[in-house]
Design an enzyme around this catalytic site. Structure first.
Site, PDB file in Angstrom:
ATOM      1  N   MET A  70      18.020  39.101 -14.156  1.00 50.69           N
ATOM      2  CA  MET A  70      17.331  40.373 -14.368  1.00 50.69           C
ATOM      3  C   MET A  70      18.146  41.518 -13.769  1.00 50.69           C
ATOM      4  O   MET A  70      17.622  42.606 -13.511  1.00 50.69           O
ATOM      5  CB  MET A  70      15.924  40.330 -13.764  1.00 50.69           C
ATOM      6  CG  MET A  70      15.060  39.246 -14.427  1.00 50.69           C
ATOM      7  SD  MET A  70      13.309  39.552 -14.296  1.00 50.69           S
ATOM      8  CE  MET A  70      13.118  39.567 -12.526  1.00 50.69           C
ATOM      9  N   GLY A  71      19.436  41.279 -13.540  1.00 55.57           N
ATOM     10  CA  GLY A  71      20.300  42.343 -13.046  1.00 55.57           C
ATOM     11  C   GLY A  71      20.174  42.561 -11.552  1.00 55.57           C
ATOM     12  O   GLY A  71      19.652  41.718 -10.836  1.00 55.57           O
ATOM     13  N   HIS A 104      23.730  35.553  -7.769  1.00 59.40           N
ATOM     14  CA  HIS A 104      24.052  35.538  -9.196  1.00 59.40           C
ATOM     15  C   HIS A 104      25.528  35.172  -9.402  1.00 59.40           C
ATOM     16  O   HIS A 104      25.874  34.420 -10.315  1.00 59.40           O
ATOM     17  CB  HIS A 104      23.806  36.912  -9.817  1.00 59.40           C
ATOM     18  CG  HIS A 104      22.392  37.408  -9.729  1.00 59.40           C
ATOM     19  ND1 HIS A 104      22.021  38.446  -8.919  1.00 59.40           N
ATOM     20  CD2 HIS A 104      21.255  37.002 -10.348  1.00 59.40           C
ATOM     21  CE1 HIS A 104      20.724  38.689  -9.052  1.00 59.40           C
ATOM     22  NE2 HIS A 104      20.226  37.807  -9.898  1.00 59.40           N
ATOM     23  N   GLN A 154      18.427  27.597  -7.079  1.00 57.42           N
ATOM     24  CA  GLN A 154      17.461  26.754  -6.361  1.00 57.42           C
ATOM     25  C   GLN A 154      16.491  27.619  -5.548  1.00 57.42           C
ATOM     26  O   GLN A 154      15.405  27.184  -5.207  1.00 57.42           O
ATOM     27  CB  GLN A 154      18.230  25.775  -5.465  1.00 57.42           C
ATOM     28  CG  GLN A 154      17.382  24.844  -4.627  1.00 57.42           C
ATOM     29  CD  GLN A 154      16.510  23.925  -5.482  1.00 57.42           C
ATOM     30  OE1 GLN A 154      16.892  23.533  -6.595  1.00 57.42           O
ATOM     31  NE2 GLN A 154      15.327  23.586  -4.987  1.00 57.42           N
ATOM     32  N   LYS A 155      16.863  28.873  -5.309  1.00 58.73           N
ATOM     33  CA  LYS A 155      15.963  29.784  -4.604  1.00 58.73           C
ATOM     34  C   LYS A 155      14.612  29.870  -5.310  1.00 58.73           C
ATOM     35  O   LYS A 155      13.580  30.021  -4.664  1.00 58.73           O
ATOM     36  CB  LYS A 155      16.583  31.165  -4.508  1.00 58.73           C
ATOM     37  CG  LYS A 155      15.601  32.153  -3.947  1.00 58.73           C
ATOM     38  CD  LYS A 155      16.217  33.492  -3.726  1.00 58.73           C
ATOM     39  CE  LYS A 155      15.150  34.454  -3.279  1.00 58.73           C
ATOM     40  NZ  LYS A 155      14.411  35.016  -4.404  1.00 58.73           N
ATOM     41  N   ASP A 156      14.647  29.809  -6.642  1.00 67.25           N
ATOM     42  CA  ASP A 156      13.410  29.822  -7.424  1.00 67.25           C
ATOM     43  C   ASP A 156      13.119  28.388  -7.856  1.00 67.25           C
ATOM     44  O   ASP A 156      13.242  28.035  -9.032  1.00 67.25           O
ATOM     45  CB  ASP A 156      13.566  30.755  -8.615  1.00 67.25           C
ATOM     46  CG  ASP A 156      13.789  32.192  -8.173  1.00 67.25           C
ATOM     47  OD1 ASP A 156      12.799  32.850  -7.827  1.00 67.25           O
ATOM     48  OD2 ASP A 156      14.952  32.630  -8.121  1.00 67.25           O
ATOM     49  N   VAL A 166      22.044  31.122  -2.027  1.00 64.92           N
ATOM     50  CA  VAL A 166      23.030  31.885  -1.249  1.00 64.92           C
ATOM     51  C   VAL A 166      22.260  32.811  -0.306  1.00 64.92           C
ATOM     52  O   VAL A 166      21.305  33.476  -0.716  1.00 64.92           O
ATOM     53  CB  VAL A 166      23.947  32.716  -2.178  1.00 64.92           C
ATOM     54  CG1 VAL A 166      24.937  33.537  -1.361  1.00 64.92           C
ATOM     55  CG2 VAL A 166      24.672  31.804  -3.161  1.00 64.92           C
ATOM     56  N   SER A 221      17.344  40.385  -5.367  1.00 63.82           N
ATOM     57  CA  SER A 221      17.455  41.771  -5.847  1.00 63.82           C
ATOM     58  C   SER A 221      16.444  42.651  -5.140  1.00 63.82           C
ATOM     59  O   SER A 221      16.637  43.850  -4.997  1.00 63.82           O
ATOM     60  CB  SER A 221      17.218  41.817  -7.355  1.00 63.82           C
ATOM     61  OG  SER A 221      18.165  41.006  -8.001  1.00 63.82           O
ATOM     62  N   ARG A 222      15.342  42.048  -4.693  1.00 63.70           N
ATOM     63  CA  ARG A 222      14.280  42.835  -4.052  1.00 63.70           C
ATOM     64  C   ARG A 222      14.612  43.219  -2.611  1.00 63.70           C
ATOM     65  O   ARG A 222      13.923  44.063  -2.047  1.00 63.70           O
ATOM     66  CB  ARG A 222      12.970  42.045  -4.074  1.00 63.70           C
ATOM     67  CG  ARG A 222      12.347  41.965  -5.457  1.00 63.70           C
ATOM     68  CD  ARG A 222      10.947  41.381  -5.382  1.00 63.70           C
ATOM     69  NE  ARG A 222      10.206  41.615  -6.608  1.00 63.70           N
ATOM     70  CZ  ARG A 222      10.163  40.771  -7.639  1.00 63.70           C
ATOM     71  NH1 ARG A 222      10.836  39.644  -7.580  1.00 63.70           N
ATOM     72  NH2 ARG A 222       9.468  41.062  -8.722  1.00 63.70           N
TER      73      ARG A 222
HETATM   74  P1  AMP Z   1      16.841  37.037 -11.038  1.00 62.19           P
HETATM   75  O1  AMP Z   1      17.829  38.070 -11.474  1.00 62.19           O
HETATM   76  O2  AMP Z   1      16.211  37.318  -9.727  1.00 62.19           O
HETATM   77  O3  AMP Z   1      15.883  36.667 -12.120  1.00 62.19           O
HETATM   78  O4  AMP Z   1      17.680  35.729 -10.770  1.00 62.19           O
HETATM   79  C1  AMP Z   1      18.530  35.221 -11.762  1.00 62.19           C
HETATM   80  C2  AMP Z   1      18.978  33.859 -11.332  1.00 62.19           C
HETATM   81  O5  AMP Z   1      19.675  33.950 -10.100  1.00 62.19           O
HETATM   82  C3  AMP Z   1      17.794  32.911 -11.105  1.00 62.19           C
HETATM   83  O6  AMP Z   1      18.143  31.632 -11.623  1.00 62.19           O
HETATM   84  C4  AMP Z   1      17.673  32.892  -9.620  1.00 62.19           C
HETATM   85  O7  AMP Z   1      17.120  31.699  -9.128  1.00 62.19           O
HETATM   86  C5  AMP Z   1      19.125  33.032  -9.196  1.00 62.19           C
HETATM   87  N1  AMP Z   1      19.199  33.518  -7.821  1.00 62.19           N
HETATM   88  C6  AMP Z   1      18.547  34.600  -7.305  1.00 62.19           C
HETATM   89  N2  AMP Z   1      18.801  34.707  -5.988  1.00 62.19           N
HETATM   90  C7  AMP Z   1      19.615  33.676  -5.650  1.00 62.19           C
HETATM   91  C8  AMP Z   1      20.231  33.236  -4.443  1.00 62.19           C
HETATM   92  N3  AMP Z   1      20.048  33.881  -3.288  1.00 62.19           N
HETATM   93  N4  AMP Z   1      20.997  32.129  -4.485  1.00 62.19           N
HETATM   94  C9  AMP Z   1      21.190  31.462  -5.647  1.00 62.19           C
HETATM   95  N5  AMP Z   1      20.658  31.831  -6.828  1.00 62.19           N
HETATM   96  C10 AMP Z   1      19.873  32.921  -6.832  1.00 62.19           C
END
Ligand code: AMP
Length: 251
Positions: free
Chosen positions: A23-24, A30, A141-143, A169, A179-180
Site C-alpha cells: 500500500m506504499g 517492503h 510475516q508481520k501480518d 524487519v 507505514s503507520r
Molecule cells: P502494507 O504496505 O503495509 O500493506 O504491506 C505490504 C507488505 O509488506 C505486506 O505483506 C506486509 O506484511 C509487508 N510488511 C509490512 N511491514 C513489514 C515489516 N516490518 N517486515 C516485513 N514485511 C513487512
C-alpha cells in the site's frame, strides 16, 4: 522500472513473475520483500494500491501516509521491474460487486477488530493475482494472519501461485517497521515500544503484564503455520500490530 497504471498496459511479463503487493509508504520491510522476489524471479512487480476495501474507518484511510514519488524511487532501487499503481476506479470500477470471503482463519485477531478487513484483502489479492499472474507472491510475516488468509485463499481456490512469507524487519529499537509509524509522535513511539518488548517475552501472561496500561485490542497465541504470539495496540490514534513466531513447543 516501468510505472503502469492500467491493467491493459501491463502487457506480457517475462519468465517467472514475482508479485509484492503493497500500500506504499515503502520502508525496509517492503524492501526485504522486493529483495526476496528479486533473488527468485525473472520479473518483479510491486503493486502500490491503498485498497479502500480493507479499511473500515474512513479516517484511517484518509490518514494513511502516501508518497508516490518516493515510493517509485525506493521500489526501483530495491529491484522492481514494474510498479503497478492503478487508480481506485481501475480496480473497483462502477458496478463492482464481487467479494472473496475467507472464513474461519479470518475471524479472530484482526478479523474480530476490523470487520470486513480480510474480505477487502482477499478480494484485492485475488484480483492482483489474476491481473499480474505471478508464480510467487511475497508477504510480510508481520501480518501473520494476512499470510494465513492468503494461503487459505490460494489453497481453496486452486490458485497457481506460491505464497512466500518474509521475516519481520524491525527498527533498532525493536519496533516493527510499518507505514503507520510515521504517524507516531516521539512520546507515542516511546510508548509503542512496549509492543515488541511484550512479544519478545514469548509468553502470553508476561506479554499482557508488559502491555498493562496501554490500549490493547488483543494479545493472543494464534495457531497459524508457524504459530505466533500476536498483539494489536492503539497508541493515540494509531493502531499497531506485531507478532513473534513461536516454536511448536512454545505454542
Ligand atoms: P502494507 O504496505 O503495509 O500493506 O504491506 C505490504 C507488505 O509488506 C505486506 O505483506 C506486509 O506484511 C509487508 N510488511 C509490512 N511491514 C513489514 C515489516 N516490518 N517486515 C516485513 N514485511 C513487512
Amino acid at each position: 522500472m516501468r510505472v503502469v497504471r492500467r491493467i491493459a498496459d501491463l502487457g506480457p511479463l517475462d519468465g517467472d513473475v514475482g508479485l509484492v503487493p503493497t500500500m506504499g509508504a515503502l520502508h525496509a520491510g517492503h524492501e526485504a520483500l522486493i529483495a526476496a522476489a528479486r533473488l527468485e524471479c525473472d520479473t518483479v512487480v510491486v503493486s502500490l494500491f491503498v485498497n479502500p476495501a480493507q479499511f473500515g474507518d474512513p479516517a484511517d484511510l484518509a490518514a494513511y501516509p502516501r508518497d508516490e514519488e518516493r515510493d517509485l524511487r525506493v521500489a526501483e532501487v530495491a529491484g522492481a521491474d514494474v510498479l503497478f499503481a492503478p487508480a481506485v476506479e481501475e480496480l473497483y470500477p462502477p458496478g463492482f460487486q464481487t467479494w472473496v470471503e475467507v472464513e474461519e482463519v479470518a475471524r479472530g485477531l484482526e478479523g474480530a477488530h476490523r470487520p470486513g478487513h480480510f474480505r477487502g484483502v482477499a478480494t484485492i489479492c485475488l484480483k492482483l493475482f489474476n491481473i499480474v499472474r505471478p508464480r510467487h507472491a511475497y508477504f510480510g510475516q508481520k501480518d501473520a494472519q494476512q499470510v494465513a488468509v492468503i494461503r487459505q485463499l490460494v489453497r481453496d481456490l486452486d490458485l497457481d501461485v506460491t505464497v512466500i512469507s518474509v521475516p519481520t524487519v524491525r527498527d533498532e529499537d525493536g519496533l516493527a517497521l510499518s507505514s503507520r509509524n510515521v504517524l507516531l509522535s516521539p512520546a507515542e513511539r516511546e510508548r509503542a515500544l512496549a509492543l515488541p518488548r511484550a512479544l519478545a517475552t514469548r509468553d502470553l501472561d508476561a506479554a499482557r503484564t508488559e502491555l498493562a496500561g496501554l490500549e490493547i485490542d488483543y494479545v493472543e497465541r494464534a495457531d497459524f503455520d508457524p504459530p505466533v504470539l500476536a498483539a494489536a495496540i492503539r497508541v493515540g490514534s494509531t493502531r499497531l500490530i506485531d507478532n513473534v513466531v513461536l516454536d511448536k513447543e512454545e505454542a
